[in-house]
Design a protein around this motif. Structure first.
Motif, PDB file in Angstrom:
ATOM      1  N   ALA A 105       0.840  -1.205   0.000  1.00 30.84           N
ATOM      2  CA  ALA A 105       0.000   0.000   0.000  1.00 30.84           C
ATOM      3  C   ALA A 105       0.870   1.247   0.000  1.00 30.84           C
ATOM      4  O   ALA A 105       0.583   2.215  -0.713  1.00 30.84           O
ATOM      5  N   ARG A 109       0.986   4.147  -2.939  1.00 31.60           N
ATOM      6  CA  ARG A 109       0.846   5.575  -2.639  1.00 31.60           C
ATOM      7  C   ARG A 109       2.067   6.358  -3.109  1.00 31.60           C
ATOM      8  O   ARG A 109       1.937   7.472  -3.607  1.00 31.60           O
ATOM      9  N   SER A 110       3.240   5.763  -3.007  1.00 34.79           N
ATOM     10  CA  SER A 110       4.466   6.474  -3.398  1.00 34.79           C
ATOM     11  C   SER A 110       4.539   6.733  -4.898  1.00 34.79           C
ATOM     12  O   SER A 110       5.141   7.711  -5.321  1.00 34.79           O
ATOM     13  N   ASN A 112       1.755   7.057  -6.821  1.00 25.77           N
ATOM     14  CA  ASN A 112       0.506   7.697  -7.254  1.00 25.77           C
ATOM     15  C   ASN A 112       0.227   8.991  -6.504  1.00 25.77           C
ATOM     16  O   ASN A 112      -0.928   9.309  -6.220  1.00 25.77           O
ATOM     17  N   GLY A 114       0.569   9.887  -3.441  1.00 28.76           N
ATOM     18  CA  GLY A 114      -0.042   9.766  -2.125  1.00 28.76           C
ATOM     19  C   GLY A 114      -1.373   9.047  -2.111  1.00 28.76           C
ATOM     20  O   GLY A 114      -1.930   8.785  -1.049  1.00 28.76           O
ATOM     21  N   ASP A 115      -1.912   8.728  -3.275  1.00 33.80           N
ATOM     22  CA  ASP A 115      -3.202   8.034  -3.361  1.00 33.80           C
ATOM     23  C   ASP A 115      -2.993   6.542  -3.557  1.00 33.80           C
ATOM     24  O   ASP A 115      -2.104   6.120  -4.287  1.00 33.80           O
ATOM     25  N   ALA A 116      -3.845   5.746  -2.947  1.00 42.12           N
ATOM     26  CA  ALA A 116      -3.770   4.287  -3.087  1.00 42.12           C
ATOM     27  C   ALA A 116      -4.642   3.852  -4.259  1.00 42.12           C
ATOM     28  O   ALA A 116      -5.649   3.166  -4.096  1.00 42.12           O
ATOM     29  N   THR A 129      -0.601   3.328 -13.624  1.00 43.00           N
ATOM     30  CA  THR A 129      -1.842   3.429 -12.872  1.00 43.00           C
ATOM     31  C   THR A 129      -3.016   3.118 -13.784  1.00 43.00           C
ATOM     32  O   THR A 129      -3.204   3.778 -14.804  1.00 43.00           O
TER      33      THR A 129
END
Length: 144
Positions: A105, A109-110, A112, A114-116, A129
């Motif tokens: 996870a 996030r790293s 994107n 900060g988004d999962a 992505t």
């Protein structure tokens, strides 16, 4: 079960709970056919929302590099679309449940902002992505 693995099953458990309520309601009204349909629909819903539809789970790529690593979470519609479109080729990829693996996870996030966001697919070391299924299929077909 650990807290992490329980989190992967919460959506399937919710579908099971709602299905049970629907079946009890239908049986209480004497609607046996509708209850049977609810059981079948619930079984499909539980299967789709569970981590079971995703093949070969594994660790993050830092621990075990693979040409194709798919980060997913159970119940994600985009992840299910990708899984379905890959068919039997999906077994060639490493599938990592971000709800069961905090390191995975954090990696997602790293890459994107900060988004999962899932599915995040790593193709030969490059993260993508929500890539087009055809892109992932092509990468899997190149894999020995």
């Amino acid at each position: 079960m650990t807290g992490r693995s329980v989190r992967s099953w919460w959506l399937a458990a919710l579908v099971l709970l709602v299905t049970g309520a629907a079946v009890v309601l239908r049986l209480g009204r004497g609607e046996l056919g509708e209850a049977g349909i609810a059981v079948l629909a619930g079984a499909v819903g539980v299967a789709v929302c569970s981590p079971l539809v995703f093949p070969r789970r594994g660790a993050a790529p830092e621990a075990a590099p693979d040409p194709v690593t798919v980060y997913y979470r159970p119940g994600c519609g985009y992840c299910l679309r990708l899984r379905a479109s890959l068919g039997s080729r999906a077994r060639r990829a490493r599938w990592v449940d971000i709800w069961a693996d905090p390191g995975a996870a954090a990696y997602v996030r790293s890459v994107n902002g900060g988004d999962a966001i899932v599915p995040t697919v790593v193709l030969d070391g490059v993260p993508h992505t929500n890539p087009a299924p055809a892109t992932v299929r092509a990468a899997l077909e190149r894999r020995p």
